[in-house]
Write an enzyme that holds these catalytic residues in place. Structure first.
Site, PDB file in Angstrom:
ATOM      1  N   ASP A   1      37.091  47.151  26.851  1.00 47.07           N
ATOM      2  CA  ASP A   1      37.064  45.927  27.656  1.00 47.07           C
ATOM      3  C   ASP A   1      35.592  45.659  27.958  1.00 47.07           C
ATOM      4  O   ASP A   1      34.964  46.358  28.743  1.00 47.07           O
ATOM      5  CB  ASP A   1      37.880  46.136  28.940  1.00 47.07           C
ATOM      6  CG  ASP A   1      37.954  44.882  29.794  1.00 47.07           C
ATOM      7  OD1 ASP A   1      37.012  44.067  29.730  1.00 47.07           O
ATOM      8  OD2 ASP A   1      38.934  44.723  30.548  1.00 47.07           O
TER       9      ASP A   1
ATOM     10  N   LYS B   1      35.433  35.242  32.946  1.00 45.73           N
ATOM     11  CA  LYS B   1      34.231  35.725  33.621  1.00 45.73           C
ATOM     12  C   LYS B   1      32.978  35.167  32.939  1.00 45.73           C
ATOM     13  O   LYS B   1      32.756  33.985  32.988  1.00 45.73           O
ATOM     14  CB  LYS B   1      34.256  37.249  33.668  1.00 45.73           C
ATOM     15  CG  LYS B   1      35.629  37.847  34.056  1.00 45.73           C
ATOM     16  CD  LYS B   1      36.026  37.569  35.495  1.00 45.73           C
ATOM     17  CE  LYS B   1      37.475  37.915  35.802  1.00 45.73           C
ATOM     18  NZ  LYS B   1      37.901  39.261  35.503  1.00 45.73           N
TER      19      LYS B   1
ATOM     20  N   TYR C   1      40.150  48.176  35.561  1.00 43.19           N
ATOM     21  CA  TYR C   1      40.429  46.919  36.260  1.00 43.19           C
ATOM     22  C   TYR C   1      41.828  46.990  36.907  1.00 43.19           C
ATOM     23  O   TYR C   1      42.792  47.406  36.255  1.00 43.19           O
ATOM     24  CB  TYR C   1      40.344  45.761  35.266  1.00 43.19           C
ATOM     25  CG  TYR C   1      40.728  44.437  35.846  1.00 43.19           C
ATOM     26  CD1 TYR C   1      39.911  43.801  36.781  1.00 43.19           C
ATOM     27  CD2 TYR C   1      41.919  43.815  35.498  1.00 43.19           C
ATOM     28  CE1 TYR C   1      40.267  42.589  37.334  1.00 43.19           C
ATOM     29  CE2 TYR C   1      42.278  42.596  36.046  1.00 43.19           C
ATOM     30  CZ  TYR C   1      41.452  41.993  36.962  1.00 43.19           C
ATOM     31  OH  TYR C   1      41.809  40.797  37.517  1.00 43.19           O
TER      32      TYR C   1
HETATM   33  C1  LIG Z   1      39.153  39.907  35.286  1.00 46.93           C
HETATM   34  C2  LIG Z   1      39.240  41.055  34.396  1.00 46.93           C
HETATM   35  C3  LIG Z   1      40.355  41.247  33.570  1.00 46.93           C
HETATM   36  C4  LIG Z   1      41.568  40.328  33.610  1.00 46.93           C
HETATM   37  O1  LIG Z   1      41.273  39.051  33.205  1.00 46.93           O
HETATM   38  P1  LIG Z   1      42.057  37.746  33.748  1.00 46.93           P
HETATM   39  O2  LIG Z   1      41.423  36.657  32.985  1.00 46.93           O
HETATM   40  O3  LIG Z   1      41.838  37.678  35.216  1.00 46.93           O
HETATM   41  O4  LIG Z   1      43.496  37.949  33.421  1.00 46.93           O
HETATM   42  C5  LIG Z   1      40.350  42.336  32.723  1.00 46.93           C
HETATM   43  N1  LIG Z   1      39.314  43.199  32.681  1.00 46.93           N
HETATM   44  C6  LIG Z   1      38.239  43.038  33.471  1.00 46.93           C
HETATM   45  C7  LIG Z   1      37.127  44.032  33.382  1.00 46.93           C
HETATM   46  C8  LIG Z   1      38.158  41.976  34.345  1.00 46.93           C
HETATM   47  O5  LIG Z   1      37.084  41.842  35.142  1.00 46.93           O
END
Ligand SMILES: *Cc1c(COP(=O)(O)O)cnc(C)c1O
Length: 389
Positions: A168, A193, A96
């Site tokens: 992640d 998300k 990311y």
């Molecule tokens: C969006 C995202 C992040 C970061 O998250 P935020 O809530 O925007 O700080 C980290 N990892 C992945 C895979 C993401 O899609």
């Protein structure tokens, strides 16, 4: 967890019987005597609404404990704070963009070295191990080319060198994949998300496998203080109530969209782990519970930024915006948006081409999403044709 278990893991309020979780909008808690309290003393350390969210996400990921942060990056930052200067990380190469920025521009300065490798081949990890390797950091599927890494296989490598495996799990969500069950030590989510799921807040989550790790993350959470506020905790909990049904619908829509794009004349390549042609389809099938996610990426035959811009500015339902995982479909052009902070040559090396477009399928009708893309792709073809008139 199935839908029943998820919904019923969210407690009703024992005090009043309220069926939804109360929002404890308070900074502090009255004590009967110094140090004598009802389990809460100050809202940075703990808050009853946040505690419900943290307990629920721990259950969702089969972890020992969960921790809620103000953003996904704050959650990632808290895990990095387990390290000391001199330590090394081996990370997935198409990580990311925000994580890349944090690793490279904040933590490298503090003496932490990061090796970026293609983790879809576990042997690439082995090649970069040193006595200083403390974390192996993967995303699976990755953003935006949806590479899938074998979590079980990589967890064996991590164990053999006494490093922690961090996954992640934002793209798979706890519905498709539970990394702790596959050997991970810590799971991260951008709660922004799929988990919250309505594009109405930013949030981050950390879920730990052992009590020892829980204690360490709890310490960092309180010491650094990037906690999620009670109102956003409430919204995230409410999002979790429909996580299963939303995610499954998004996967269904994405699969239909991917199959449509595969046959489109203007499309070069479609990245979707559900397609048998996807490089890591077999691993995805094995470790993702039969669900391949709501994200589809694709490149155009004319591999230029201009062509990509044409497509992303001519859709009606797919809104041009950063982020993903919400009920409304979104699309973006990673080279100029989510991954703009990554130098072009590094970006190209990890497969993020100039014309790559990322779709986040929402929960609309699949037919409408497909005709939306069809119209948008037609507008390019039309432009092209007019050159010959
Ligand atoms: C969006 C995202 C992040 C970061 O998250 P935020 O809530 O925007 O700080 C980290 N990892 C992945 C895979 C993401 O899609």
């Amino acid at each position: 967890m199935n839908a029943t278990q998820i919904i019923h893991s969210i407690p009703s309020d024992p005090l009043t019987g309220a069926i939804s979780v109360p929002i404890y909008q308070t900074s502090t808690f009255i004590q009967e005597a110094p140090g004598v309290n009802k389990g809460f003393d100050y809202a940075r350390s703990n808050n009853p609404t946040r505690k419900v969210l943290e307990d629920v996400v721990a259950k969702l990921e089969n972890g020992d404990a969960g921790f809620a942060f103000s953003t996904g990056l704050a959650a990632i930052d808290a895990v990095l704070k387990l390290l000391s200067a001199g330590d090394e990380i081996i990370a997935v190469d198409d990580i990311y963009g925000g994580a890349y920025r944090l690793f490279t521009h904040v933590y490298e300065k503090l003496g932490i070295k990061v090796h970026y490798v293609d983790t879809t081949e576990a042997s690439n990890i082995a090649k970069n191990i040193s006595s200083k390797t403390k974390l192996i950091w993967i995303e699976s599927p990755t953003n935006p080319t949806l590479k899938v890494s074998d979590i079980k296989e990589i967890s064996k490598i991590a164990k053999s060198i006494d490093a922690l495996l961090i996954v992640d799990n934002t793209f798979a969500s706890p519905i498709a994949q539970n990394p702790i069950d596959l050997g991970a030590d810590i799971v991260i989510h951008s709660g922004t998300k799929y988990i919250a799921g309505h594009s109405d807040l930013v949030a981050g989550l950390v879920i730990t496998k052992t009590a020892e790790l829980s204690e360490k993350i709890k310490f960092v959470q309180n010491a650094s203080g990037a906690v999620l506020g009670p109102w956003d905790c409430f919204l995230t909990i409410r999002g979790i109530e429909t996580l299963e049904i939303r995610y499954k619908k998004q996967c269904e829509n994405a699969f239909k969209v991917a199959k449509y794009l595969v046959n489109h004349e203007a499309v070069q390549e479609v990245y979707y782990p559900g397609l048998a042609t996807h490089k890591n389809h077999e691993i995805a099938k094995r470790q993702q519970n039969g669900l391949f996610g709501g994200i589809v990426s694709f490149t155009l035959k004319e591999d230029t930024q201009e062509e990509a811009v044409n497509v992303v500015t001519n859709t009606q339902y797919f809104k041009l915006a950063e982020s993903l995982g919400g009920v409304k479909s979104l699309l973006c052009h990673p080279a100029q948006m989510t991954h703009a902070s990554i130098p072009r040559e590094i970006r190209l090396k990890s497969g993020i081409k100039d014309s790559l477009i990322r779709l986040s399928c929402g929960i609309e009708c699949a037919e409408d999403l497909i005709s939306d893309l069809s119209e948008s792709l037609k507008s390019i073809t039309k432009e092209k044709n007019s050159l010959f008139i």
